[in-house]
Each structure stands twice: as structure tokens, then as C-alpha cells.
Write an enzyme that holds these catalytic residues in place. Structure first.
Site, PDB file in Angstrom:
ATOM      1  N   ARG A 109       2.895  27.597  -2.683  1.00  0.00           N
ATOM      2  CA  ARG A 109       2.273  27.261  -1.592  1.00  0.00           C
ATOM      3  C   ARG A 109       3.251  27.229  -0.321  1.00  0.00           C
ATOM      4  O   ARG A 109       4.602  26.920  -0.135  1.00  0.00           O
ATOM      5  CB  ARG A 109       1.433  25.968  -1.315  1.00  0.00           C
ATOM      6  N   LYS A 149       0.754  19.364  -4.112  1.00  0.00           N
ATOM      7  CA  LYS A 149      -0.131  18.483  -3.708  1.00  0.00           C
ATOM      8  C   LYS A 149      -0.263  17.463  -4.923  1.00  0.00           C
ATOM      9  O   LYS A 149       0.062  17.233  -5.638  1.00  0.00           O
ATOM     10  CB  LYS A 149      -2.159  19.407  -4.322  1.00  0.00           C
TER      11      LYS A 149
END
Length: 300
Positions: free
Chosen positions: A149, A173
Site C-alpha cells: 500500500r 494495517k
């Protein structure tokens, strides 16, 4: 509204510290809650405790009248549901009025990806004789080589890259870590950038740090900075499509599956918690295989 501002600030800090949300995500959460606070003022509600299930229904109507896309409505309601869940946890309100609010179903959209010809075009525009060109090439190669990401890319440090085994440690995350391998093209681009371009940029830095990707002032490169760099490269490559950093992530996953990689491995590389999220890419792969079949099979 002073108390409300304090409650919002505490929630954003909670997302940042405990949930490790990206600045991009935090920006949307804050904007969505601020929009709802403006709606509360219109309804003459002075506290979050005064928000009821009826208020939620009114807000749905308000969003419908504004003609927001279903995806945007779903995001706003989801953000507010999380916010009120936090307020319940902190004993700021008694119940979560958004808990039973149904999210509108999104239209199924397949992830957009780049074909190899488009990728090659994009990879060919960086001026490797300049520090910025060396950095931009390294960013492109790493995003495509790892599928990470954009927030994960910004957070990379020199110490996260292991050239000996050809892997990079990515912090995803929820502070979950994973190792992703990278190939010879990314390795070459990284070596060139670290030895030349990055060293050049760091001469202008006021503070010492070991972030991998830096801007022209030697400071850590932001998500916005990478998006800007990519948009300029796309413009330079004369591509007619809009390319985002996330599109390179889609491309990474789609190309792996097209070449026969198994779904579980791709899930692990992408850092997806649920396999169903990764399965979206199998639809793209099926569509791609169907086109290949129709274009090349003698009796298609």
C-alpha cells in the site's frame, strides 16, 4: 461544540495510535464526522448523546438528497458507526444509533490494472541521471514488485530492506508485519537510488532519519508526494488512463494470478485479513483469460 471537538480529536488519536490508520484514512474519517456535525447543527442537536435512530434515518435522507454515490454513503455511515462505537466505549453516549444502519450495497467494480505494455511505458520515462528520476524509478519498481500500500511504502526505512535475501519488511494495517520478496529490477533501482539519489537529497535534510523514500529537501516522502510523482510520470508517459499507487497494487495481484500464483500466497503478500478480499482479483483473471482465449484460440 467544544466538547464535540474534543471527542472527535480523541477518536482520531485512537485511530492513529491504536489502529495505526494511514493519514489518508484519518483525513476521510475526520471529514465525514465534521459533515455529520454540520447536519446536527441544522437539526439543532447540541451533543452526540442527543443523536437517535430517527436522526440516522434523517441523515440517510439528507445524503440521498445530496446525490452521493452509494460507495460514499457507505463510507460515511461506516465512519460514524465506528465513531459512536468509540463514544460508547468511552461512556460518552449510552448507545450507538448507527449500529443497525444498513450500508448500501456497492456496485461490483473489478480492480483496474495495467497491462505489461503500459507498465513498460511507465517504467521508461524516469531520467536515471537525476536524483529525482532515480527515486521515482525505485518507487515504481517497489510498488509493482511488492504490491504494498502507499502508506506502507511511505513508512519504509532503510533497515526494512534486506538485499541479502531480497525481501522488504512491511508494516501493514493494525501494525501487522509481513515480509515481501522483490526481484532484480527493484533491487537494481533501489541500489542506484540509495547510493546516489537519496544521498544527494539527504545533504539538504535538517534532521537525521532513516526513511527510505525522501523528497528533494531530504524529508520523508508523504502519500500525497508519491501520488503527485506518479501523476507526473503518467503524464510524461502519455498514458490516457489515470494511474494511482493502488492501481499498481491491483496490477501486482492480477499479474501474479495470471501467471499461476495460488490465492493464499497472494493474500499473504497483499496483507489481506480475509481471503474474500483477495478473491476479487480472480474475477479480473477470469476476464483476462477469456479475452486471451477468444483472441488466440483457432476455433474460438
Amino acid at each position: 461544540m467544544g466538547i464535540q471537538k474534543e471527542q472527535i480529536r480523541s477518536f482520531i488519536e485512537y485511530l492513529q495510535i491504536e489502529k495505526n490508520c494511514s493519514p489518508y484514512t484519518l483525513e476521510f474519517y475526520e471529514k465525514d464526522i465534521d459533515d455529520f456535525v454540520r447536519f446536527m447543527k441544522q437539526q439543532e442537536l447540541t451533543s452526540f448523546a442527543a443523536v437517535s435512530h430517527f436522526t440516522v434515518r434523517l441523515y440517510y435522507t439528507h445524503l440521498h438528497e445530496k446525490k452521493y454515490a452509494r460507495k460514499t454513503v457507505a463510507r460515511k455511515i461506516s465512519a460514524l458507526r465506528s465513531f459512536f462505537r468509540f463514544l460508547v466505549r468511552e461512556v460518552e453516549v449510552e448507545e450507538n444509533p448507527f449500529i443497525y444502519a444498513a450500508l448500501p450495497k456497492n456496485e461490483r467494480q473489478l480492480p483496474k490494472f495495467l497491462y505489461m505494455e503500459e507498465l513498460e511505458q511507465l517504467f521508461s520515462v524516469c531520467d536515471l541521471s537525476t536524483p529525482s528520476g532515480q527515486r521515482d524509478q525505485a518507487i515504481l519498481e517497489m510498488l509493482y514488485a511488492t504490491g504494498m500500500r502507499i502508506s506502507e511504502c511511505c513508512a519504509l526505512r532503510i533497515s526494512d530492506v534486506d538485499f541479502f535475501v531480497g525481501t522488504v519488511l512491511v508494516k501493514g494495517k493494525g501494525r501487522k508485519e509481513r515480509y515481501i520478496p522483490f526481484g532484480s529490477f527493484a533491487e537494481q533501482a533501489l541500489h542506484r537510488y540509495i547510493d546516489q539519489g537519496r544521498r544527494n537529497f539527504l545533504q539538504k535534510a535538517s534532521d537525521e532519519h532513516n526513511f527510505l523514500f525522501v523528497n528533494s529537501r531530504g524529508k520523508r516522502l508523504t502519500e500525497r508526494g508519491i501520488r503527485y510523482i506518479l501523476s507526473k510520470l503518467v503524464e510524461k508517459a502519455s498514458l490516457t488512463i489515470k494511474v494511482s499507487p493502488h492501481m499498481l497494487r491491483h496490477t501486482f495481484a492480477t499479474h501474479l494470478l495470471n501467471e499461476g500464483a495460488d490465492l493464499r500466497s497472494v493474500q499473504e503478500l497483499l496483507g489481506h485479513e480475509h481471503l474474500s478480499t483477495t478473491q476479487t482479483y480472480t474475477h479480473v483473471t477470469k476476464e483476462h483469460l477469456q479475452k486471451v482465449y477468444m483472441n488466440h484460440h483457432p476455433r474460438a
